[in-house]
Design an enzyme around this catalytic site. Structure first.
Site, PDB file in Angstrom:
ATOM      1  N   LYS A  39       0.828  -1.218   0.000  1.00  0.00           N
ATOM      2  CA  LYS A  39       0.000   0.000   0.000  1.00  0.00           C
ATOM      3  C   LYS A  39       0.858   1.262   0.000  1.00  0.00           C
ATOM      4  O   LYS A  39       0.603   2.193  -0.751  1.00  0.00           O
ATOM      5  CB  LYS A  39      -0.927   0.049   1.223  1.00  0.00           C
ATOM      6  CG  LYS A  39      -2.006  -0.994   1.248  1.00  0.00           C
ATOM      7  CD  LYS A  39      -3.003  -0.708   2.349  1.00  0.00           C
ATOM      8  CE  LYS A  39      -2.403  -0.544   3.709  1.00  0.00           C
ATOM      9  NZ  LYS A  39      -2.190  -1.659   4.558  1.00  0.00           N
ATOM     10  N   ARG A  41     -11.154  -0.080   8.480  1.00  0.00           N
ATOM     11  CA  ARG A  41     -10.679  -1.432   8.753  1.00  0.00           C
ATOM     12  C   ARG A  41     -11.755  -2.243   9.453  1.00  0.00           C
ATOM     13  O   ARG A  41     -11.506  -3.363   9.891  1.00  0.00           O
ATOM     14  CB  ARG A  41      -9.430  -1.367   9.637  1.00  0.00           C
ATOM     15  CG  ARG A  41      -8.146  -1.257   8.809  1.00  0.00           C
ATOM     16  CD  ARG A  41      -6.959  -1.153   9.751  1.00  0.00           C
ATOM     17  NE  ARG A  41      -5.760  -1.711   9.189  1.00  0.00           N
ATOM     18  CZ  ARG A  41      -4.664  -1.005   8.953  1.00  0.00           C
ATOM     19  NH1 ARG A  41      -4.629   0.282   9.200  1.00  0.00           N
ATOM     20  NH2 ARG A  41      -3.598  -1.594   8.471  1.00  0.00           N
ATOM     21  N   ARG A  91      11.307  -5.204   6.281  1.00  0.00           N
ATOM     22  CA  ARG A  91      10.984  -3.810   5.921  1.00  0.00           C
ATOM     23  C   ARG A  91      11.698  -2.817   6.838  1.00  0.00           C
ATOM     24  O   ARG A  91      11.725  -2.981   8.052  1.00  0.00           O
ATOM     25  CB  ARG A  91       9.464  -3.628   6.021  1.00  0.00           C
ATOM     26  CG  ARG A  91       8.998  -2.237   5.665  1.00  0.00           C
ATOM     27  CD  ARG A  91       7.541  -2.229   5.315  1.00  0.00           C
ATOM     28  NE  ARG A  91       6.655  -2.473   6.452  1.00  0.00           N
ATOM     29  CZ  ARG A  91       5.330  -2.452   6.353  1.00  0.00           C
ATOM     30  NH1 ARG A  91       4.754  -2.229   5.192  1.00  0.00           N
ATOM     31  NH2 ARG A  91       4.573  -2.692   7.413  1.00  0.00           N
ATOM     32  N   ARG A 146       9.746  -0.339  12.121  1.00  0.00           N
ATOM     33  CA  ARG A 146       8.516  -0.044  12.865  1.00  0.00           C
ATOM     34  C   ARG A 146       8.396  -0.996  14.048  1.00  0.00           C
ATOM     35  O   ARG A 146       8.714  -2.174  13.925  1.00  0.00           O
ATOM     36  CB  ARG A 146       7.303  -0.230  11.947  1.00  0.00           C
ATOM     37  CG  ARG A 146       6.882   1.030  11.251  1.00  0.00           C
ATOM     38  CD  ARG A 146       5.823   0.761  10.252  1.00  0.00           C
ATOM     39  NE  ARG A 146       4.654   0.048  10.789  1.00  0.00           N
ATOM     40  CZ  ARG A 146       3.511  -0.113  10.115  1.00  0.00           C
ATOM     41  NH1 ARG A 146       3.390   0.379   8.905  1.00  0.00           N
ATOM     42  NH2 ARG A 146       2.501  -0.756  10.648  1.00  0.00           N
ATOM     43  N   ARG A 159      -1.417  -8.839  13.482  1.00  0.00           N
ATOM     44  CA  ARG A 159      -2.044  -7.846  12.589  1.00  0.00           C
ATOM     45  C   ARG A 159      -2.777  -8.540  11.443  1.00  0.00           C
ATOM     46  O   ARG A 159      -3.842  -8.098  11.010  1.00  0.00           O
ATOM     47  CB  ARG A 159      -0.970  -6.881  12.049  1.00  0.00           C
ATOM     48  CG  ARG A 159      -0.484  -5.901  13.124  1.00  0.00           C
ATOM     49  CD  ARG A 159       0.873  -5.332  12.800  1.00  0.00           C
ATOM     50  NE  ARG A 159       0.879  -4.517  11.608  1.00  0.00           N
ATOM     51  CZ  ARG A 159       1.988  -4.212  10.915  1.00  0.00           C
ATOM     52  NH1 ARG A 159       3.161  -4.662  11.306  1.00  0.00           N
ATOM     53  NH2 ARG A 159       1.905  -3.445   9.857  1.00  0.00           N
TER      54      ARG A 159
HETATM   55  P1  AMP Z   1      -0.627   0.374   9.335  1.00  0.00           P
HETATM   56  O1  AMP Z   1       0.389   1.459   9.326  1.00  0.00           O
HETATM   57  O2  AMP Z   1      -1.744   0.632   8.383  1.00  0.00           O
HETATM   58  O3  AMP Z   1      -0.036  -0.995   9.155  1.00  0.00           O
HETATM   59  O4  AMP Z   1      -1.299   0.399  10.796  1.00  0.00           O
HETATM   60  C1  AMP Z   1      -0.517   0.162  11.945  1.00  0.00           C
HETATM   61  C2  AMP Z   1      -1.427  -0.074  13.157  1.00  0.00           C
HETATM   62  O5  AMP Z   1      -2.183   1.124  13.398  1.00  0.00           O
HETATM   63  C3  AMP Z   1      -2.458  -1.165  12.986  1.00  0.00           C
HETATM   64  O6  AMP Z   1      -1.930  -2.439  13.290  1.00  0.00           O
HETATM   65  C4  AMP Z   1      -3.520  -0.737  13.991  1.00  0.00           C
HETATM   66  O7  AMP Z   1      -3.139  -1.047  15.307  1.00  0.00           O
HETATM   67  C5  AMP Z   1      -3.501   0.783  13.840  1.00  0.00           C
HETATM   68  N1  AMP Z   1      -4.450   1.236  12.814  1.00  0.00           N
HETATM   69  C6  AMP Z   1      -4.174   1.672  11.553  1.00  0.00           C
HETATM   70  N2  AMP Z   1      -5.289   1.995  10.884  1.00  0.00           N
HETATM   71  C7  AMP Z   1      -6.306   1.752  11.743  1.00  0.00           C
HETATM   72  C8  AMP Z   1      -7.717   1.865  11.650  1.00  0.00           C
HETATM   73  N3  AMP Z   1      -8.320   2.270  10.521  1.00  0.00           N
HETATM   74  N4  AMP Z   1      -8.443   1.534  12.737  1.00  0.00           N
HETATM   75  C9  AMP Z   1      -7.871   1.118  13.865  1.00  0.00           C
HETATM   76  N5  AMP Z   1      -6.570   0.957  14.021  1.00  0.00           N
HETATM   77  C10 AMP Z   1      -5.773   1.276  12.980  1.00  0.00           C
END
Ligand code: AMP
Length: 295
Positions: free
Chosen positions: A89, A165, A200, A229, A240
């Protein structure tokens, strides 16, 4: 981009479009004010081969819009992109925003900024992020909604990444009137995702994402400053993925008419080429000047 390649030129006649079910009422300024025959034909330069167009046509659905003459400024694009962690993404968002000048809104980035700023919301969010769980809606929903409502997002269009999500997040956004034109889903098998996540790394200076094996840093200097990260470990990515898998179907069911599935295992240029052809056609249907896109 289009100007520098040896492109195919495809001519679309406005009257040849047969839109699928429109998602939202077409804004009055996009409705034709003249007979179809008076609408100019649209000359669209595509930087992909015909097979990629075929893939797009096989995609489940692409929302339709009335076509207006090329050169007229249309409504900005509203795009959602979804996929499991490390489905690509971030890379695709970078390419999309560069070409289409959309405002990239990544829910994960907004949350990480809160964590880094040490706010109350950030402290709370981090607990959930550490567990690979969804951060509660009362934190995420308003944060995303407020960013979408800002002037730049409204004027340039937006690319929403990692939101919604869950079904409740999608419903909340819809209530606020934010409906996407298109919902891009990047599909990648789970074993590849874990490998991608664990290798990553992020360059905090340039924001560029590397992979220790597949896309290593160019210099020792960059390698020395790369960060990982906190949730990019094998243990956390598995959590996740569980969260993603348990929510994705319910979210997809709400965007059935807007979904375009793309094979995220392809090289990033090919993935982008597929997305690019879909967005260009959509933008054309919305009446924007294709030639006005950033090269
Ligand atoms: P990402 O950077 O998209 O992989 O998101 C990292 C973490 O942020 C996820 O594992 C969730 O804990 C939190 N997160 C990201 N987007 C959302 C969302 N739309 N709703 C709830 N938690 C989120």
């Amino acid at each position: 981009m289009a100007s520098s390649c040896s492109c195919n030129t495809v001519n679309f006649k406005a009257a040849s479009f047969h839109p699928n079910k429109p998602l939202a009422p077409t804004p009055s300024h996009l409705l034709p004010t003249s007979k179809p025959s008076q609408l100019a034909s649209i000359s669209l330069r595509l930087n992909q081969n015909p097979l990629q167009t075929t893939h797009f046509r096989k995609s489940k659905a692409v929302p339709g819009f009335q076509v207006v003459a090329s050169g007229q400024k249309g409504e900005p694009l509203r795009v959602m992109i979804s996929g499991a962690p490390a489905s690509g993404k971030g890379t695709q968002c970078e390419l999309i925003t560069k070409k289409y000048n959309l405002v990239h809104i990544a829910a994960g980035d907004l949350l990480r900024a809160e964590v880094a700023a040490g706010t109350e919301n950030g402290k709370r969010a981090k607990e959930f992020m550490e567990m690979g769980k969804l951060v509660p809606n009362e934190i995420v929903v308003m944060m995303v909604k407020e960013r979408l409502a800002q002037q730049d997002s409204q004027e340039n269009g937006w690319l929403l990444d990692g939101y919604p999500r869950s079904e409740s997040q999608a419903t909340a956004l819809k209530k606020f009137g934010f409906v996407p034109d298109i919902f891009i889903l990047l599909e990648v098998p789970e074993e590849i995702l874990v490998e991608r996540v664990v290798g990553r790394r992020l360059d905090p200076v340039t924001g560029k994402i590397y992979h220790l094996t597949y896309s290593p840093p160019e210099t020792e200097e960059i390698a020395a400053r790369l960060t990982q990260r906190f949730d990019d470990t094998e243990e956390k990515v598995k959590l996740r993925l569980l969260t993603h898998n348990s929510n994705v179907e319910s979210v997809l069911s709400l965007y059935e008419d807007q979904i375009v599935k793309v094979d995220g295992t392809l090289p990033k240029e090919e993935v982008f080429s597929e997305i690019d052809s879909v967005l260009t056609e959509l933008l054309t249907k919305k009446g924007a000047a294709v030639g006005s896109l950033a090269a």
